[in-house]
Design an enzyme around this catalytic site. Structure first.
Site, PDB file in Angstrom:
ATOM      1  CE  LYS A 108      -4.436   0.949   0.290  1.00  0.00           C
ATOM      2  NZ  LYS A 108      -5.884   0.161   0.075  1.00  0.00           N
TER       3      LYS A 108
HETATM    4  P1  NAD Z   1     -13.093   7.851  -2.659  1.00  0.00           P
HETATM    5  O1  NAD Z   1     -11.806   8.922  -2.313  1.00  0.00           O
HETATM    6  O2  NAD Z   1     -13.601   7.740  -4.065  1.00  0.00           O
HETATM    7  O3  NAD Z   1     -14.371   8.232  -1.552  1.00  0.00           O
HETATM    8  C1  NAD Z   1     -14.056   8.460  -0.409  1.00  0.00           C
HETATM    9  C2  NAD Z   1     -15.368   8.896   0.354  1.00  0.00           C
HETATM   10  O4  NAD Z   1     -15.405   8.801   1.513  1.00  0.00           O
HETATM   11  C3  NAD Z   1     -15.822  10.319  -0.213  1.00  0.00           C
HETATM   12  O5  NAD Z   1     -17.265  10.391  -0.612  1.00  0.00           O
HETATM   13  C4  NAD Z   1     -15.639  11.319   1.187  1.00  0.00           C
HETATM   14  O6  NAD Z   1     -16.278  12.320   1.074  1.00  0.00           O
HETATM   15  C5  NAD Z   1     -16.055  10.218   2.127  1.00  0.00           C
HETATM   16  N1  NAD Z   1     -15.488  10.311   3.497  1.00  0.00           N
HETATM   17  C6  NAD Z   1     -14.443  10.660   3.900  1.00  0.00           C
HETATM   18  N2  NAD Z   1     -14.194  10.889   5.156  1.00  0.00           N
HETATM   19  C7  NAD Z   1     -15.369  10.612   5.613  1.00  0.00           C
HETATM   20  C8  NAD Z   1     -16.144  10.609   6.815  1.00  0.00           C
HETATM   21  N3  NAD Z   1     -15.320  10.845   7.975  1.00  0.00           N
HETATM   22  N4  NAD Z   1     -17.250   9.970   6.932  1.00  0.00           N
HETATM   23  C9  NAD Z   1     -18.060   9.877   5.964  1.00  0.00           C
HETATM   24  N5  NAD Z   1     -17.487  10.083   4.629  1.00  0.00           N
HETATM   25  C10 NAD Z   1     -16.113  10.159   4.643  1.00  0.00           C
HETATM   26  O7  NAD Z   1     -12.510   6.696  -2.094  1.00  0.00           O
HETATM   27  P2  NAD Z   1     -12.944   5.080  -2.422  1.00  0.00           P
HETATM   28  O8  NAD Z   1     -11.927   4.437  -3.289  1.00  0.00           O
HETATM   29  O9  NAD Z   1     -14.316   4.981  -2.764  1.00  0.00           O
HETATM   30  O10 NAD Z   1     -12.449   4.436  -1.082  1.00  0.00           O
HETATM   31  C11 NAD Z   1     -13.348   4.227   0.238  1.00  0.00           C
HETATM   32  C12 NAD Z   1     -13.005   3.103   0.877  1.00  0.00           C
HETATM   33  O11 NAD Z   1     -13.040   1.974   0.002  1.00  0.00           O
HETATM   34  C13 NAD Z   1     -11.521   3.160   1.712  1.00  0.00           C
HETATM   35  O12 NAD Z   1     -11.632   2.549   2.762  1.00  0.00           O
HETATM   36  C14 NAD Z   1     -10.834   2.431   0.646  1.00  0.00           C
HETATM   37  O13 NAD Z   1      -9.400   1.883   1.287  1.00  0.00           O
HETATM   38  C15 NAD Z   1     -11.785   1.425   0.327  1.00  0.00           C
HETATM   39  N6  NAD Z   1     -11.641   0.499  -1.007  1.00  0.00           N
HETATM   40  C16 NAD Z   1     -11.549   1.414  -2.162  1.00  0.00           C
HETATM   41  C17 NAD Z   1     -11.310   0.400  -3.404  1.00  0.00           C
HETATM   42  C18 NAD Z   1     -11.075   0.945  -4.617  1.00  0.00           C
HETATM   43  O14 NAD Z   1     -11.133   0.195  -5.482  1.00  0.00           O
HETATM   44  N7  NAD Z   1     -11.273   2.476  -4.916  1.00  0.00           N
HETATM   45  C19 NAD Z   1     -10.987  -0.929  -3.148  1.00  0.00           C
HETATM   46  C20 NAD Z   1     -10.960  -1.578  -1.747  1.00  0.00           C
HETATM   47  C21 NAD Z   1     -11.272  -0.822  -0.698  1.00  0.00           C
END
Ligand code: NAD
Length: 418
Positions: A108
């Site tokens: 990561k």
């Molecule tokens: P992103 O940047 O697209 O979205 C993050 C979202 O979380 C945004 O809408 C933001 O406003 C919101 N956010 C931030 N702080 C917050 C809070 N305190 N309360 C509520 N909402 C909040 O990111 P993403 O890629 O959608 O990732 C979100 C989660 O999913 C993370 O934990 C990431 O590690 C996990 N994840 C993502 C992927 C991927 O392929 N993108 C894969 C596996 C896991």
């Protein structure tokens, strides 16, 4: 008075490991090896800002374990990123890739920055310099980054281009989550949510819960969260609340995720969407619902609020949203938690397909991608559930037992060098 929990994500990740490894016959040395990150790189990233000033950001790349193949894991841009958070996220990637049986280890990366304060030009310079600084570690055979919180396909395109400039040829397979025009895979952007949709459907079947008409709450409305809201809405579920970093909105009649996306694109926030009430992220988690999907950041479900949650099923799209103490409370209350290493593994699965397509130079249709994704996620769900049942444990420990066994076995047959 509720006792304080240690919310350091790496401490949480180690505790999760110990709670599962206790059920396996592993010697102490091997356990130590499986808990220790293989490589940790801390870099400083100087960036010329648009106003002529110079700022220096700190960045990280951690490879937790590469016994089963190259490191794989996203890059996060967030003001709260720490080395311990990146170590935890890298360790979770090791177990995630092993849970769904991909030939990858876990890695990561992250940069401690608030990307919302940077212009597009500043972000590009930061990304290209970060890519240059972590270049000794990354590559299609070594460690392959992908998007995570506040990074996207554009970020990956800049990294791919930067590495290619140094190599002197186009190196598509150095990152995944690229734009489709640039060696990306169909379905990658929605893959995390698609994979989660598959395991939610399987879990609903197991629980005898009808997805059609189920009340769903989604915390975090970014790439993963907004897509899972869309997909479950298409399955007939009622999305009663969604939130982002600025707060949440609630409507017992149901929210149309497309309308919420449009509203957020126009106004920059979710609140103010017609026919919804504004609620806080804390209130959102405690709403009565059938399915709760945390899709934001770590430590949202802790000892403090776990007994107030009203969901029957929790699907962890976010990494690390639930602490071990909360796991125990939820498990005692009969709430099924689909752990992050399974629930969000659709993203890395389609990243794997993208990497395979890049290595072959032969690209798949979206139907092929979705077919293979569904197969991987369905098999993994049932393998995890069967393991959990065999040991009489929750699904997180079922997944960890499956994953730790696979990584331990790879380590055993390889042997310890020299
Ligand atoms: P992103 O940047 O697209 O979205 C993050 C979202 O979380 C945004 O809408 C933001 O406003 C919101 N956010 C931030 N702080 C917050 C809070 N305190 N309360 C509520 N909402 C909040 O990111 P993403 O890629 O959608 O990732 C979100 C989660 O999913 C993370 O934990 C990431 O590690 C996990 N994840 C993502 C992927 C991927 O392929 N993108 C894969 C596996 C896991």
């Amino acid at each position: 008075m509720i006792a304080e929990e240690n919310l350091n994500p790496f401490v949480v990740a180690l505790a999760q490991f110990d709670r599962a490894a206790a059920h396996l016959d592993l010697d102490d040395g091997l356990k130590e090896l499986l808990k220790t990150p293989k490589r940790q790189l801390v870099v400083s990233i100087p960036v010329k800002m648009d106003d002529g000033s110079l700022r220096v950001f700190e960045g990280y790349r951690v490879q937790h374990n590469v016994a089963r193949g190259p490191g794989k894991g996203g890059i996060r841009y967030h003001p709260d990123v720490t080395l311990d958070e990146v170590k935890a996220l890298a360790m979770w990637m090791t177990w995630k890739c092993a849970t769904v049986n991909l030939p990858y280890g876990g890695a990561k990366g992250g940069v401690r920055v608030n990307p919302k304060e940077l212009s597009q030009g500043e972000l590009e310079r930061l990304t290209r310099r970060y890519a240059t600084e972590i270049m000794p570690l990354i590559g299609p055979e070594r460690d392959i980054p992908a998007p995570d919180v506040y990074t996207d396909a554009q970020t990956m395109a800049w990294i791919m281009d930067t590495i290619s400039m140094f190599k002197g040829y186009t190196e598509l397979g150095v990152v995944t989550g690229k734009p489709v025009e640039l060696g990306g895979s169909y379905g990658r952007q929605e893959a995390t949510a698609r994979g989660c949709q598959v395991v939610i459907r399987e879990a609903c079947r197991a629980l005898g819960l009808a997805l059609n008409g189920a009340a769903v709450v989604v915390q975090g409305f970014g790439n993963a969260g907004s897509n899972i809201a869309r997909f479950l809405h298409q399955d007939g579920a009622r999305i009663i609340a969604v939130s982002d970093s600025k707060g949440g909105i609630y409507s017992p009649r149901g929210i149309d995720p497309e309308a919420a996306l449009q509203h957020k694109a126009q106004t920059g926030a979710l609140h103010g969407l017609p026919d919804t009430e504004t609620i806080s992220n804390e209130e959102l988690l405690e709403l009565p619902c059938d399915i709760l999907v945390p899709a934001a950041l770590e430590n949202q479900i802790t000892r403090r609020n776990a007994d107030r949650l009203r969901a029957r099923l929790i699907a962890e799209v976010a990494n690390g949203p639930t602490t071990p103490a909360a796991d125990d409370i939820l498990s005692d209350r009969g709430v099924m938690v689909i752990p992050d290493v399974l629930a969000n593994a659709g993203g890395v699965s389609v990243s794997y397909f993208e990497w395979v397509q890049n290595q072959y130079g032969f690209f798949w249709s979206e139907d092929e991608v979705l077919h293979h994704l569904e197969r991987i996620m369905t098999n993994a769900f049932h393998e995890v559930r069967a393991t959990a049942k065999r040991y009489g444990l929750d699904l997180r420990r079922g997944a960890y037992i499956l994953a730790i066994r696979r990584v331990a076995e790879a380590t055993r047959v390889r042997g310890i060098f020299p």
